[in-house]
Scaffold this active site. Structure first.
Site, PDB file in Angstrom:
ATOM      1  N   LYS A 181       0.786  -1.174  -0.127  1.00 50.31           N
ATOM      2  CA  LYS A 181       0.113   0.100  -0.170  1.00 50.31           C
ATOM      3  C   LYS A 181       0.915   1.306   0.100  1.00 50.31           C
ATOM      4  O   LYS A 181       0.617   2.313  -0.717  1.00 50.31           O
ATOM      5  CB  LYS A 181      -0.852  -0.113   1.219  1.00 50.31           C
TER       6      LYS A 181
ATOM      7  N   ARG B  13      -9.811   2.577   8.987  1.00 49.98           N
ATOM      8  CA  ARG B  13      -9.588   1.213   9.444  1.00 49.98           C
ATOM      9  C   ARG B  13     -10.752   0.538  10.093  1.00 49.98           C
ATOM     10  O   ARG B  13     -10.613  -0.894  10.446  1.00 49.98           O
ATOM     11  CB  ARG B  13      -8.310   0.966  10.169  1.00 49.98           C
TER      12      ARG B  13
ATOM     13  N   ARG C 221      10.585  -6.394   6.048  1.00 44.37           N
ATOM     14  CA  ARG C 221      10.743  -5.157   5.385  1.00 44.37           C
ATOM     15  C   ARG C 221      11.637  -4.130   6.053  1.00 44.37           C
ATOM     16  O   ARG C 221      11.918  -4.304   7.285  1.00 44.37           O
ATOM     17  CB  ARG C 221       9.123  -4.636   5.442  1.00 44.37           C
TER      18      ARG C 221
ATOM     19  N   ARG D 145      11.369  -1.169  11.107  1.00 46.78           N
ATOM     20  CA  ARG D 145      10.130  -0.531  11.919  1.00 46.78           C
ATOM     21  C   ARG D 145       9.886  -1.468  13.117  1.00 46.78           C
ATOM     22  O   ARG D 145       9.938  -2.866  12.823  1.00 46.78           O
ATOM     23  CB  ARG D 145       9.013  -0.380  11.127  1.00 46.78           C
TER      24      ARG D 145
ATOM     25  N   ARG E 299      -0.897  -7.421  13.551  1.00 48.15           N
ATOM     26  CA  ARG E 299      -1.432  -6.439  12.585  1.00 48.15           C
ATOM     27  C   ARG E 299      -2.373  -7.242  11.536  1.00 48.15           C
ATOM     28  O   ARG E 299      -3.412  -6.517  11.035  1.00 48.15           O
ATOM     29  CB  ARG E 299      -0.360  -5.708  11.872  1.00 48.15           C
TER      30      ARG E 299
HETATM   31  P1  AMP Z   1       0.439   1.499   9.201  1.00 53.19           P
HETATM   32  O1  AMP Z   1       1.773   2.327   8.859  1.00 53.19           O
HETATM   33  O2  AMP Z   1      -0.623   2.126   8.369  1.00 53.19           O
HETATM   34  O3  AMP Z   1       0.750  -0.018   9.097  1.00 53.19           O
HETATM   35  O4  AMP Z   1       0.144   1.914  10.666  1.00 53.19           O
HETATM   36  C1  AMP Z   1       0.868   1.456  12.128  1.00 53.19           C
HETATM   37  C2  AMP Z   1       0.086   1.367  13.070  1.00 53.19           C
HETATM   38  O5  AMP Z   1      -0.505   2.833  13.486  1.00 53.19           O
HETATM   39  C3  AMP Z   1      -1.070   0.691  13.071  1.00 53.19           C
HETATM   40  O6  AMP Z   1      -0.633  -0.762  13.689  1.00 53.19           O
HETATM   41  C4  AMP Z   1      -1.968   1.237  14.272  1.00 53.19           C
HETATM   42  O7  AMP Z   1      -1.580   0.878  15.440  1.00 53.19           O
HETATM   43  C5  AMP Z   1      -1.860   2.506  14.052  1.00 53.19           C
HETATM   44  N1  AMP Z   1      -2.660   3.010  12.893  1.00 53.19           N
HETATM   45  C6  AMP Z   1      -2.378   3.508  11.731  1.00 53.19           C
HETATM   46  N2  AMP Z   1      -3.690   4.036  10.941  1.00 53.19           N
HETATM   47  C7  AMP Z   1      -4.596   3.834  12.168  1.00 53.19           C
HETATM   48  C8  AMP Z   1      -6.084   3.834  11.947  1.00 53.19           C
HETATM   49  N3  AMP Z   1      -6.646   4.364  10.992  1.00 53.19           N
HETATM   50  N4  AMP Z   1      -6.861   3.530  13.097  1.00 53.19           N
HETATM   51  C9  AMP Z   1      -6.117   2.899  14.371  1.00 53.19           C
HETATM   52  N5  AMP Z   1      -4.743   2.919  14.291  1.00 53.19           N
HETATM   53  C10 AMP Z   1      -3.910   3.142  13.364  1.00 53.19           C
END
Ligand code: AMP
Length: 217
Positions: free
Chosen positions: A13, A88, A127, A160, A171
């Site tokens: 993504k 989400r 990653r 990360r 996740r």
């Molecule tokens: P990502 O970089 O999109 O994988 O997000 C990393 C982490 O940020 C996720 O595992 C959540 O803990 C938090 N996070 C990101 N976007 C959201 C969202 N829309 N709602 C809730 N938590 C989020």
């Protein structure tokens, strides 16, 4: 153009959002990136979300909706936005509908990068991320020309903290539990185009462009 980008963690993504941002000259609103910036700043919000993020669970809806609402009030989003990693959950989708409606904006398309669950953990756990520009790489699926170095700014790549195998599994499970219903929500509105995320990065990109051009035609 307002585009919603869906796909489980590890589906590519972020990589495709980067392309869309350049191709359509619209900003990417990535809640994950915004939260990581808060953590890096050591802000109050950052302190509240740090532990949740490293567990792989979701940040509470009210905090997430607030950060997006503020971002959408910034003028650069007026021409369009790529929503990456938001909404989400169903309450987030409802809130986004309200905010977009208030602003007289609508979604053009929701792109869903489809990848089988078994492939996602491998993609996530291997990653590497650039701490400067946020781009991600993978030794097998998206290798940087010089191993371990970001080709865009020369920064050493890092893993990360939530890209370890255990958190990656959480996740993906959270995604299936909370975010799949959101994709169905937009599917019912006829907005979803599915794209096979296991193809090469340029092939996925081309398929996304085709889906968006069909929309514009
Ligand atoms: P990502 O970089 O999109 O994988 O997000 C990393 C982490 O940020 C996720 O595992 C959540 O803990 C938090 N996070 C990101 N976007 C959201 C969202 N829309 N709602 C809730 N938590 C989020």
């Amino acid at each position: 153009m307002n585009i919603l980008l869906f796909g489980a963690p590890g589906s590519g993504k972020g990589t495709q959002a980067e392309f869309l941002k350049q191709r359509y000259e619209i900003p990417q609103v990535s809640t994950g990136e915004m939260f990581r910036a808060e953590v890096a700043n050591g802000s109050e919000l950052g302190k509240r979300v740090q532990e949740i993020m490293s567990s792989g669970e979701l940040v509470p809806d009210d905090l997430t909706i607030e950060i997006v609402r503020k971002r959408l009030a910034e003028p650069d989003t007026a021409q369009g936005t790529i929503f990456d990693g938001f909404p989400r959950t169903i309450p987030q989708a409802d809130a986004l509908d309200r905010v977009m409606g208030e602003m007289g904006r609508h979604f053009d398309r929701a792109l869903y990068l489809v990848a089988p669950e078994k492939d996602l953990t491998e993609r996530l756990a291997g990653r590497l991320t650039c701490p400067t520009c946020g781009r991600t790489f993978h030794p097998k699926f998206n290798p940087p020309p010089q191993p371990g170095i970001c080709p865009f700014d020369g920064t050493p790549l890092v893993q990360r903290p939530d890209d370890n195998e255990e958190t990656a599994r959480t996740r993906v499970a959270v995604y299936l539990r909370d975010t799949m219903p959101v994709i169905d929500y937009y599917r019912r509105q006829g907005l979803v185009s599915e794209v096979d995320a296991l193809r090469s990065i340029p092939e996925v990109r081309a398929e996304i462009e085709r889906a968006l051009e069909k929309e514009a035609a």
